[in-house]
Motif scaffolding. Sequence first.
Motif, PDB file in Angstrom:
ATOM      1  N   GLY A 145      12.336  -5.108   7.331  1.00 16.07           N
ATOM      2  CA  GLY A 145      13.376  -4.306   6.683  1.00 16.07           C
ATOM      3  C   GLY A 145      12.801  -3.228   5.794  1.00 16.07           C
ATOM      4  O   GLY A 145      13.321  -2.107   5.732  1.00 16.07           O
ATOM      5  N   ILE A 146      11.710  -3.550   5.102  1.00 14.94           N
ATOM      6  CA  ILE A 146      11.070  -2.556   4.229  1.00 14.94           C
ATOM      7  C   ILE A 146      10.426  -1.453   5.058  1.00 14.94           C
ATOM      8  O   ILE A 146      10.575  -0.259   4.763  1.00 14.94           O
ATOM      9  CB  ILE A 146      10.026  -3.242   3.321  1.00 14.94           C
ATOM     10  N   ASP A 178       6.154   6.407   6.489  1.00 18.87           N
ATOM     11  CA  ASP A 178       4.998   6.308   7.373  1.00 18.87           C
ATOM     12  C   ASP A 178       5.454   5.712   8.705  1.00 18.87           C
ATOM     13  O   ASP A 178       5.686   4.508   8.826  1.00 18.87           O
ATOM     14  CB  ASP A 178       3.919   5.424   6.731  1.00 18.87           C
ATOM     15  N   GLU A 179       5.576   6.563   9.719  1.00 17.42           N
ATOM     16  CA  GLU A 179       6.107   6.120  11.006  1.00 17.42           C
ATOM     17  C   GLU A 179       5.146   5.212  11.753  1.00 17.42           C
ATOM     18  O   GLU A 179       5.531   4.524  12.699  1.00 17.42           O
ATOM     19  CB  GLU A 179       6.450   7.341  11.862  1.00 17.42           C
ATOM     20  N   THR A 180       3.885   5.182  11.347  1.00 18.52           N
ATOM     21  CA  THR A 180       2.904   4.335  12.034  1.00 18.52           C
ATOM     22  C   THR A 180       2.885   2.923  11.482  1.00 18.52           C
ATOM     23  O   THR A 180       2.240   2.041  12.054  1.00 18.52           O
ATOM     24  CB  THR A 180       1.499   4.940  11.906  1.00 18.52           C
ATOM     25  N   LEU A 181       3.596   2.695  10.366  1.00 14.02           N
ATOM     26  CA  LEU A 181       3.514   1.409   9.697  1.00 14.02           C
ATOM     27  C   LEU A 181       4.069   0.283  10.565  1.00 14.02           C
ATOM     28  O   LEU A 181       3.496  -0.812  10.638  1.00 14.02           O
ATOM     29  CB  LEU A 181       4.261   1.475   8.359  1.00 14.02           C
ATOM     30  N   MET A 182       5.193   0.524  11.244  1.00 13.35           N
ATOM     31  CA  MET A 182       5.783  -0.507  12.087  1.00 13.35           C
ATOM     32  C   MET A 182       4.858  -0.856  13.251  1.00 13.35           C
ATOM     33  O   MET A 182       4.705  -2.039  13.606  1.00 13.35           O
ATOM     34  CB  MET A 182       7.143  -0.049  12.604  1.00 13.35           C
ATOM     35  N   ALA A 220       0.460  -3.234  -2.021  1.00 11.79           N
ATOM     36  CA  ALA A 220       0.839  -2.023  -2.764  1.00 11.79           C
ATOM     37  C   ALA A 220       1.686  -1.092  -1.903  1.00 11.79           C
ATOM     38  O   ALA A 220       2.646  -0.476  -2.380  1.00 11.79           O
ATOM     39  CB  ALA A 220      -0.411  -1.302  -3.260  1.00 11.79           C
ATOM     40  N   THR A 221       1.358  -1.004  -0.610  1.00 10.89           N
ATOM     41  CA  THR A 221       2.131  -0.152   0.298  1.00 10.89           C
ATOM     42  C   THR A 221       3.540  -0.695   0.481  1.00 10.89           C
ATOM     43  O   THR A 221       4.527   0.052   0.445  1.00 10.89           O
ATOM     44  CB  THR A 221       1.429  -0.047   1.653  1.00 10.89           C
ATOM     45  N   GLU A 233      10.370   0.160  -3.194  1.00 18.85           N
ATOM     46  CA  GLU A 233      10.985   0.991  -4.247  1.00 18.85           C
ATOM     47  C   GLU A 233      11.772   2.147  -3.637  1.00 18.85           C
ATOM     48  O   GLU A 233      12.896   2.453  -4.057  1.00 18.85           O
ATOM     49  CB  GLU A 233       9.904   1.550  -5.162  1.00 18.85           C
ATOM     50  N   THR A 234      11.167   2.786  -2.638  1.00 22.45           N
ATOM     51  CA  THR A 234      11.829   3.919  -2.002  1.00 22.45           C
ATOM     52  C   THR A 234      13.138   3.487  -1.346  1.00 22.45           C
ATOM     53  O   THR A 234      14.173   4.146  -1.480  1.00 22.45           O
ATOM     54  CB  THR A 234      10.899   4.550  -0.954  1.00 22.45           C
TER      55      THR A 234
END
Length: 728
Positions: free
Chosen positions: A223-224, A230-234, A246-247, A253-254
């Motif tokens: 969900g986060i 950052d589209e590469t995160l998923m 931290a990321t 927060e965002t």
Amino acid sequence: MSGRAAAVKESGQRAGGRSAAPTDPARLRNVVLVGPSGAGKTTLVEALLAHTGAIPRAGTVLDGTTVCDHDPAAVRQQRSVALSVAPFDHDDTKINLIDTPGYGDFVGELRAGLRAADAALFVVPAVEGREGVIDPATVAQWEECAAVGMPRAVVVARCDHARADLEATITACRQSFGAGVAPLYLPLREGERLTGLYGLLSRTPEGQEPAGAEDARSTLIEGIIEQSEDETLMERYLAGEEIELATLVEDLETAVARGAFHPVIPVCATSGVGCDALLEVLVGGFPSPLEHPLPRVTGIDGAAHPPLTADPDGPLAAEVVRTSADPYVGRVSLVRVFSGTLRPETTVHVSGHHATARAAVPAPRSAPDERSGGVDGGHDGGHDGGEDGGHDADERVAHVYAPLGSTLREVDACIAGDICALTKLSSAETGDTVSAAEHPLLLSCWNLPDPLLPVAVVARTRGDEDAMVKTLAKIVAADPTLHLERNQETHQTVLWCMGEAHADVVLSRLRAGGADVDTEPVRVPMRETIAKPARVTGRHVKQSGGHGQYAVCHVEFEPLPRGAGFEFQSRVVGGAVPTQFIPSVEKGIRAQLSRGISDSHHPAVDLRAVLVDGKAHSVDSSDAAFQTAGALALREAAAACGTVLLEPFDEVSVRVPDEHLGAVLGDLSGRRGRVLGTDVAGQGRTLVQAEVPCAELLRYAVDVRALTAGTATFTRRFARYDVAPSPG
């Protein structure tokens, strides 16, 4: 956003002591508490105040003068219908908790709280999960916050209750509040007792992972990441890569600030479990005033003004979000400062316009021509003090206070983003703008609900009437959801309230102000018209020495369609009625229309009068004589052809969940209503349009709430007059 990342670390460390008064809006958090009555909001506030050292211990609140022990029932009853502020410090940040009433009648206080806040904290009792759904009124409040884009989080409270079901309540929150609701923590238990929380992101405390934690953690992280820029995160996460804490925290927060993600935190106020976790979310997860959109602002003349920013050095722009009366210091104005700095010993400009804004909204009266004003006949019973719906005045601010409940503590200043209290601003009312005297401004007002329950009040004695007028002036200044109407036709003073609880509070305040008042049935203004066409003669001839009175007019009357009003025509030929006296006949007929044409004395409407002939005297005819003759002609027509009684109808729009649609349609039919149509009004809701007699709507605000478990809302506006049913 990154400035808050370090604060959301799930470390469990408690901030010690109090911080200095804030000088930076980034170190402020304004959070409105939302939830049903009995959810535990006030208990949670007291627990957080005690946890951070703002009060000696939980269960000790402010009774208006000092911190002391109290009768909890009395204080809670007083606070349950009014917005209050509880400030405290944590992690070098000042947090203003804004406690709002949970009952639906006080939605005006909720909207005031939303105006003053930058984020909302929903308090849901853990016992709700046993039913599998969240209270519909709470869901309606959630939708209210969503409509204004308010960032939200959820506290599951009263976890120590004997019937608490924490896991089921979290599931119910996700089902009722929709996508984006996910727990940040899971409960740790010893038997049935809640002993701590397990942080899903940090996996702490180590070695105490509860059952289902990994699945919950995966759901939370997905969900986060969906909200990450950052589209590469998923892709990295699905490939099995461990995403840095931290990321995740920064993306959390965002997502919270955008109103797209809503963390759930279990809290037990009595034991303090979860208080640290909640404080970390308040400081690290919620936006500061720098990140929240500010109201639109103009000059007091409507001139354009640059958008505001939460800059302590900017132009002063603040707003009165609540007005109350203190027996010792008089009027107290609770103020949110949006821009600039409010300091003692300064002169400010107070501008009011709530009633001006509401003038565009159809008033909940029976007809537009019956908006006769306040108890003194001066204005439309609104929020302001003048007939134009606005007011302006320069006033001196002697002191600035930080409110803690009803206790006021003097401070040196109140910067942009903070909340303070001002005393003895005699012209300030709820919704007014406070700005610099040399640079007056006007903030756009927030949307207020229309009060739809009329209550007619009558003073028992002349002395009570004077006290009622004075007390009502104070009450309407403090409560913009209360409308005051003095109906000149029914001769009633009508309070338009949000519901029965709101009406009870207003009546109790009236009586506490020294006015002994009773309530009486609200009378609906009726109208009449003639039943069929008729030609009659109005004759006014008198001779008693000197100049006499002589006027004869032959007038044809006929009924007109509903809503047509009154028409006057002249077909006189040959000067039978001198030209200068033709307007006199019309004037006399119009005067009789307003007085009524039968013994019921209801005003008459929807007819045409055609002056076809008459007689005049060269000496005895006059304007007054022909006015009298015109009035007599109308009365003759009513006697000759009979009258028809007309009642007012309102156009009603009801927004109702689909599961209650049948009950609402059946109820409207039972009220002699005519359904005009239905439309889709969002997911699972229908908008019903109908015309209903006003006499059947006097208690509709109460009845439709009971019929739909508080989930339906409605509006009404005057539609027309139509034939009333015959008695019996």
